[in-house]
Design an enzyme around this catalytic site. Sequence first.
Site, mmCIF file in Angstrom:
data_model
loop_
_atom_site.group_PDB
_atom_site.id
_atom_site.type_symbol
_atom_site.label_atom_id
_atom_site.label_comp_id
_atom_site.label_asym_id
_atom_site.label_seq_id
_atom_site.Cartn_x
_atom_site.Cartn_y
_atom_site.Cartn_z
ATOM 1 N N HIS A 63 0.984 -1.371 -0.176
ATOM 2 C CA HIS A 63 0.092 -0.109 -0.016
ATOM 3 C C HIS A 63 0.676 1.435 -0.028
ATOM 4 O O HIS A 63 1.753 1.367 0.802
ATOM 5 C CB HIS A 63 -1.000 -0.055 1.169
ATOM 6 N N ASP A 253 -13.298 -5.093 15.186
ATOM 7 C CA ASP A 253 -13.882 -3.748 14.826
ATOM 8 C C ASP A 253 -15.241 -3.699 14.314
ATOM 9 O O ASP A 253 -16.113 -4.429 14.889
ATOM 10 C CB ASP A 253 -12.801 -3.040 13.819
ATOM 11 N N ASP A 344 -7.732 -11.887 9.166
ATOM 12 C CA ASP A 344 -8.409 -10.476 9.539
ATOM 13 C C ASP A 344 -8.085 -9.387 8.511
ATOM 14 O O ASP A 344 -8.906 -8.667 7.521
ATOM 15 C CB ASP A 344 -8.053 -9.947 10.585
ATOM 16 N N ASP A 349 -9.518 -5.830 3.797
ATOM 17 C CA ASP A 349 -9.281 -5.329 2.712
ATOM 18 C C ASP A 349 -10.660 -5.830 1.676
ATOM 19 O O ASP A 349 -10.989 -5.011 1.021
ATOM 20 C CB ASP A 349 -8.113 -6.128 2.124
#
Length: 371
Positions: A63, A253, A344, A349
Amino acid sequence: MPIAQTIHGERAPPSERVLESAQYISRHSKDVHVPEDGVWHAAQEIMKRMQSTGYSAADWKRHALNPSVANEEAAEWIFVVDALNFSFWTHRPTDSRYTVTLDGTAYQGYWTLCASINRALRQGIPMTDAAFLSRVTEEELAHIFRTDAPATQEQIPLLAERLRVLHEVGAVLRDKYGGKFANVIRQSKGSAQRLVAAVVRDFPCFRDEHQFAGRRVHLYKRAQILVADVWACFEGTGLGRFNDIDSITMFADYRVPQALCHFGALAYSDRLHSFLAESERAVLASGESFVSSGDACPPERPGLLASGHPWEVEIRGNSIWAVECIRRIIAENTSVHVNAILIDFYLWDYAKEQAQAMRAIPIHLTRSIFY
């Protein structure tokens, strides 16, 4: 299939406490559950997709905003980012959301945090210096996290809480660790569990613990993702070499539970699903004016779930347990080594890339420093 296997040890290492808490939450949940057939399907789909894309820890550095070089400065950057890695959801239309543009790319959500820190570092603001973090002012922080168009776009959520977090972590690093998170890593002596334990012990803002069904439960989202990010950045070498990295669980989350529901590994009761959907509509119409109080299920009206509300804990705890069950199935049915971190990372993503396809699955809305 060892989905029902018990994990013991209230005094166990942190991630074992997280798994034990997740299993306890799953067993005592009333409105969230982990369907066994859904877990099997999810494991097969996730493994197939991860294999087809060649997904691995190396994807982390690909990224544009993440450090491309694994060195001590990268470790300090990761610590600051994960200290502030919380609460990026928004109810605003796309054009009025908090947005940060860097190198011609406009970022929203979590990536605004990385873009803001990188922008500040380029401008000579010492965002990885513990002494600076311990004394940064609210005015300075508002400038660092400024949005592209202040007249029409929202500001970063929870700015006051982010200021408090930076003061806390900066002071602890300065006073106890010579100003460097790399020293915290070194003192862990290659153990992910020792590093998580040190972080939750010495930095209270990482202490993601709650009361649920008569006992204390541990979720430790940001402490564990901090270790996982170091591991991914260094690809398991140098400062990122941990002999027990596979003990780290998923990071509970609001986005990964949505992906788990999409794959059938997580299921909500009708009343919880209705509440979440009604809350999304209410927040879109009226903003964040109502936050639930107490433990009522459902709360008295749609709105934000308070941090620690039973439904919020059920969603997060069952998500951890679902990913653990998926991990076990993959481990038992393939020679490919996959840990909870990679599952995860992949699910997060996937949820971001497939956000439109999953719009019918509501997320829970909570403002919290824990995620």
